[in-house]
Design a protein around this motif. Sequence first.
Motif, mmCIF file in Angstrom:
data_model
loop_
_atom_site.group_PDB
_atom_site.id
_atom_site.type_symbol
_atom_site.label_atom_id
_atom_site.label_comp_id
_atom_site.label_asym_id
_atom_site.label_seq_id
_atom_site.Cartn_x
_atom_site.Cartn_y
_atom_site.Cartn_z
ATOM 1 N N SER A 31 -9.523 2.205 20.481
ATOM 2 C CA SER A 31 -9.657 0.856 21.419
ATOM 3 C C SER A 31 -8.074 0.787 21.813
ATOM 4 O O SER A 31 -7.817 0.297 22.858
ATOM 5 N N ILE A 32 -7.154 0.979 20.947
ATOM 6 C CA ILE A 32 -5.646 0.886 21.292
ATOM 7 C C ILE A 32 -5.437 1.945 22.530
ATOM 8 O O ILE A 32 -4.824 1.654 23.630
ATOM 9 N N SER A 33 -6.082 3.391 22.159
ATOM 10 C CA SER A 33 -5.725 4.176 23.170
ATOM 11 C C SER A 33 -6.158 4.010 24.806
ATOM 12 O O SER A 33 -5.636 4.045 25.620
ATOM 13 N N GLU A 34 -7.428 3.237 24.692
ATOM 14 C CA GLU A 34 -8.027 2.985 26.000
ATOM 15 C C GLU A 34 -7.289 1.694 26.473
ATOM 16 O O GLU A 34 -6.987 1.603 27.627
ATOM 17 N N GLU A 35 -6.804 0.754 25.596
ATOM 18 C CA GLU A 35 -6.128 -0.441 26.361
ATOM 19 C C GLU A 35 -4.812 0.181 26.834
ATOM 20 O O GLU A 35 -4.468 -0.267 27.980
ATOM 21 N N LEU A 36 -3.995 0.957 26.026
ATOM 22 C CA LEU A 36 -2.707 1.293 26.624
ATOM 23 C C LEU A 36 -2.769 2.674 27.683
ATOM 24 O O LEU A 36 -1.775 2.910 28.185
ATOM 25 N N ASP A 37 -4.134 3.029 27.815
ATOM 26 C CA ASP A 37 -4.429 4.269 28.766
ATOM 27 C C ASP A 37 -3.497 5.479 28.250
ATOM 28 O O ASP A 37 -3.045 5.933 29.190
ATOM 29 N N LEU A 38 -3.473 5.728 26.732
ATOM 30 C CA LEU A 38 -2.639 6.818 26.348
ATOM 31 C C LEU A 38 -3.447 7.644 25.593
ATOM 32 O O LEU A 38 -4.501 7.058 24.917
ATOM 33 N N GLU A 39 -3.503 9.005 25.697
ATOM 34 C CA GLU A 39 -4.256 9.810 24.686
ATOM 35 C C GLU A 39 -3.357 10.003 23.375
ATOM 36 O O GLU A 39 -4.061 10.260 22.534
ATOM 37 N N ASN A 42 2.145 6.851 18.561
ATOM 38 C CA ASN A 42 2.624 6.707 17.362
ATOM 39 C C ASN A 42 2.772 5.327 16.892
ATOM 40 O O ASN A 42 3.101 4.424 17.523
ATOM 41 N N ILE A 43 2.352 5.115 15.579
ATOM 42 C CA ILE A 43 2.500 3.885 14.802
ATOM 43 C C ILE A 43 3.939 3.917 14.296
ATOM 44 O O ILE A 43 4.177 4.821 13.572
ATOM 45 N N THR A 44 4.646 3.029 14.620
ATOM 46 C CA THR A 44 6.280 3.006 14.327
ATOM 47 C C THR A 44 6.558 2.220 13.195
ATOM 48 O O THR A 44 7.328 2.464 12.467
ATOM 49 N N ASN A 45 5.590 1.174 13.017
ATOM 50 C CA ASN A 45 5.817 0.414 11.764
ATOM 51 C C ASN A 45 4.628 -0.477 11.427
ATOM 52 O O ASN A 45 3.602 -0.417 12.307
ATOM 53 N N THR A 49 0.692 -8.674 6.507
ATOM 54 C CA THR A 49 0.933 -10.036 6.895
ATOM 55 C C THR A 49 0.285 -11.007 5.927
ATOM 56 O O THR A 49 0.768 -11.934 5.495
ATOM 57 N N SER A 50 -0.792 -10.698 5.296
ATOM 58 C CA SER A 50 -1.493 -11.223 4.043
ATOM 59 C C SER A 50 -2.439 -10.116 3.825
ATOM 60 O O SER A 50 -2.525 -8.899 4.115
ATOM 61 N N GLU A 51 -3.053 -10.419 2.409
ATOM 62 C CA GLU A 51 -3.707 -9.321 1.852
ATOM 63 C C GLU A 51 -4.938 -8.737 2.778
ATOM 64 O O GLU A 51 -5.724 -9.512 3.086
ATOM 65 N N GLY A 52 -4.928 -7.405 2.897
ATOM 66 C CA GLY A 52 -5.873 -6.504 3.689
ATOM 67 C C GLY A 52 -5.637 -6.791 5.239
ATOM 68 O O GLY A 52 -6.404 -6.201 5.989
ATOM 69 N N ILE A 53 -4.523 -7.523 5.585
ATOM 70 C CA ILE A 53 -4.226 -7.523 7.217
ATOM 71 C C ILE A 53 -2.948 -7.283 7.507
ATOM 72 O O ILE A 53 -1.958 -7.476 6.816
ATOM 73 N N PHE A 54 -2.755 -6.246 8.481
ATOM 74 C CA PHE A 54 -1.731 -5.530 8.735
ATOM 75 C C PHE A 54 -1.359 -5.620 10.081
ATOM 76 O O PHE A 54 -2.223 -5.715 11.055
ATOM 77 N N ASN A 55 -0.044 -5.859 10.353
ATOM 78 C CA ASN A 55 0.625 -5.618 12.083
ATOM 79 C C ASN A 55 0.653 -4.261 11.864
ATOM 80 O O ASN A 55 1.646 -3.570 11.395
ATOM 81 N N LEU A 56 0.489 -3.619 13.109
ATOM 82 C CA LEU A 56 0.889 -2.286 13.637
ATOM 83 C C LEU A 56 1.628 -2.388 14.716
ATOM 84 O O LEU A 56 1.259 -2.860 15.799
ATOM 85 N N LEU A 57 2.889 -1.490 14.693
ATOM 86 C CA LEU A 57 3.780 -1.697 15.907
ATOM 87 C C LEU A 57 3.782 -0.335 16.621
ATOM 88 O O LEU A 57 3.893 0.630 16.079
ATOM 89 N N ILE A 58 3.425 -0.433 17.935
ATOM 90 C CA ILE A 58 3.211 0.898 18.481
ATOM 91 C C ILE A 58 4.247 0.867 19.937
ATOM 92 O O ILE A 58 4.270 -0.584 20.562
ATOM 93 N N VAL A 59 5.191 1.614 20.034
ATOM 94 C CA VAL A 59 6.201 1.668 21.086
ATOM 95 C C VAL A 59 5.456 2.607 22.099
ATOM 96 O O VAL A 59 5.225 3.874 21.796
ATOM 97 N N THR A 60 5.088 2.218 23.390
ATOM 98 C CA THR A 60 4.711 2.981 24.444
ATOM 99 C C THR A 60 5.815 3.747 25.128
ATOM 100 O O THR A 60 7.178 3.884 24.627
ATOM 101 N N LYS A 66 4.009 -2.759 21.317
ATOM 102 C CA LYS A 66 2.915 -3.668 21.133
ATOM 103 C C LYS A 66 2.806 -3.852 19.789
ATOM 104 O O LYS A 66 2.762 -2.960 18.940
ATOM 105 N N ILE A 67 1.833 -4.847 19.381
ATOM 106 C CA ILE A 67 1.568 -5.348 18.133
ATOM 107 C C ILE A 67 0.000 -5.273 18.033
ATOM 108 O O ILE A 67 -0.472 -6.093 18.753
ATOM 109 N N TYR A 68 -0.534 -4.664 17.051
ATOM 110 C CA TYR A 68 -2.098 -4.999 17.009
ATOM 111 C C TYR A 68 -2.242 -5.226 15.417
ATOM 112 O O TYR A 68 -1.720 -4.533 14.611
ATOM 113 N N GLU A 69 -3.277 -5.867 15.244
ATOM 114 C CA GLU A 69 -3.714 -6.608 13.876
ATOM 115 C C GLU A 69 -4.896 -5.604 13.495
ATOM 116 O O GLU A 69 -5.769 -5.593 14.090
#
Length: 85
Positions: A31-39, A42-45, A49-60, A66-69
């Motif tokens: 879903s991230i790949s489709e949204e960013l139109d990238l094949e 990398n997740i850079t960070n 944020t709370s138990e079982g919930i994470f923020n993933l930082l992706i640099v295009t 871009k941050i994805y939960e």
Amino acid sequence: MKLFNYSDFYYVIEHNNEYFEFEIENDFLDSISEELDLEDFNITNMEETSEGIFNLLIVTPNGEEKIYEYKLSLERKEYILSVTE
């Protein structure tokens, strides 16, 4: 449960001195790949944020951040608890 470490598309959860390595689900990554139109990206960070919930930082490739939960699935939570409780 807390995030212990991450690398590429894998992450390690620590709970009650037990460690569990998981791969981020393909449908989430797709879903991230489709949204960013990238094949490829990398997740850079990854931070919890709370138990079982994470923020993933992706640099295009053009430098945009871009941050994805990402949420730990119920099945994975139940598995961790079944092993550690």
